[in-house]
Design a protein around this motif. Structure first.
Motif, PDB file in Angstrom:
ATOM      1  N   CYS A 133      53.020  53.928  37.991  1.00 14.34           N
ATOM      2  CA  CYS A 133      52.591  55.314  38.210  1.00 14.34           C
ATOM      3  C   CYS A 133      53.770  56.167  38.685  1.00 14.34           C
ATOM      4  O   CYS A 133      53.846  57.351  38.354  1.00 14.34           O
ATOM      5  CB  CYS A 133      51.445  55.375  39.211  1.00 14.34           C
ATOM      6  N   CYS A 161      47.239  52.041  45.070  1.00 15.37           N
ATOM      7  CA  CYS A 161      47.644  53.158  44.207  1.00 15.37           C
ATOM      8  C   CYS A 161      46.399  53.828  43.615  1.00 15.37           C
ATOM      9  O   CYS A 161      45.325  53.228  43.585  1.00 15.37           O
ATOM     10  CB  CYS A 161      48.530  52.606  43.103  1.00 15.37           C
ATOM     11  N   CYS A 209      52.482  53.025  42.732  1.00 11.91           N
ATOM     12  CA  CYS A 209      53.026  51.758  42.251  1.00 11.91           C
ATOM     13  C   CYS A 209      54.166  52.084  41.281  1.00 11.91           C
ATOM     14  O   CYS A 209      54.340  53.235  40.894  1.00 11.91           O
ATOM     15  CB  CYS A 209      51.939  50.925  41.552  1.00 11.91           C
ATOM     16  N   CYS A 225      45.778  54.109  40.681  1.00 10.21           N
ATOM     17  CA  CYS A 225      45.356  53.297  39.531  1.00 10.21           C
ATOM     18  C   CYS A 225      44.624  52.034  39.976  1.00 10.21           C
ATOM     19  O   CYS A 225      44.278  51.200  39.151  1.00 10.21           O
ATOM     20  CB  CYS A 225      46.580  52.931  38.689  1.00 10.21           C
TER      21      CYS A 225
HETATM   22 ZN   LIG Z   1      49.599  52.834  40.042  1.00  7.32          ZN
END
Ligand SMILES: [Zn+2]
Ligand SMILES: [Zn+2]
Length: 105
Positions: A67, A42, A64, A44
């Motif tokens: 997110c 992801c 994910c 992130c």
């Molecule tokens: Zn994420």
């Protein structure tokens, strides 16, 4: 990462990120990794099994669950509260179906 980039920089970041995600899948496929074991990273940086990732219909980015909630605009809890599951109706329907099946036998 936002769904609809505005600036050229945002567009570039988006396209680069999605390109990396596609490459991840291509590399794993070449190694013979099955879909259930394949992972995607992801934005992130959380690397998750592809079965636990969510792809946006509009921008194609894989996200994910945390997110995804931000990306799609509401948490699962908020969604569930807005659209509660009517267990009463489900149970009634199930009971009616079981009864019909019983009558057939
Ligand atoms: Zn994420
Ligand atoms: Zn999107």
């Amino acid at each position: 990462m936002i769904c609809h980039p505005v600036t050229a920089e945002e567009w570039l970041a988006k396209i680069t990120h999605i390109g990396k995600q596609v490459r991840e899948t291509v590399e794993q496929e070449a190694q013979g990794v099955t879909i259930r074991l394949a992972t995607i990273t992801c934005a992130c940086r959380w690397k998750r099994g592809i079965m636990n990732m969510y792809q946006c219909l509009y921008c194609n980015e894989w996200l994910c669950e945390l997110c995804a909630e931000r990306h799609f605009g509401k948490t699962r809890k908020q969604y569930r509260e807005e659209h509660p599951v009517d267990y009463g109706a489900i149970n009634a329907e199930r009971a009616a179906l079981s009864q019909q099946e019983g009558e057939k036998r």
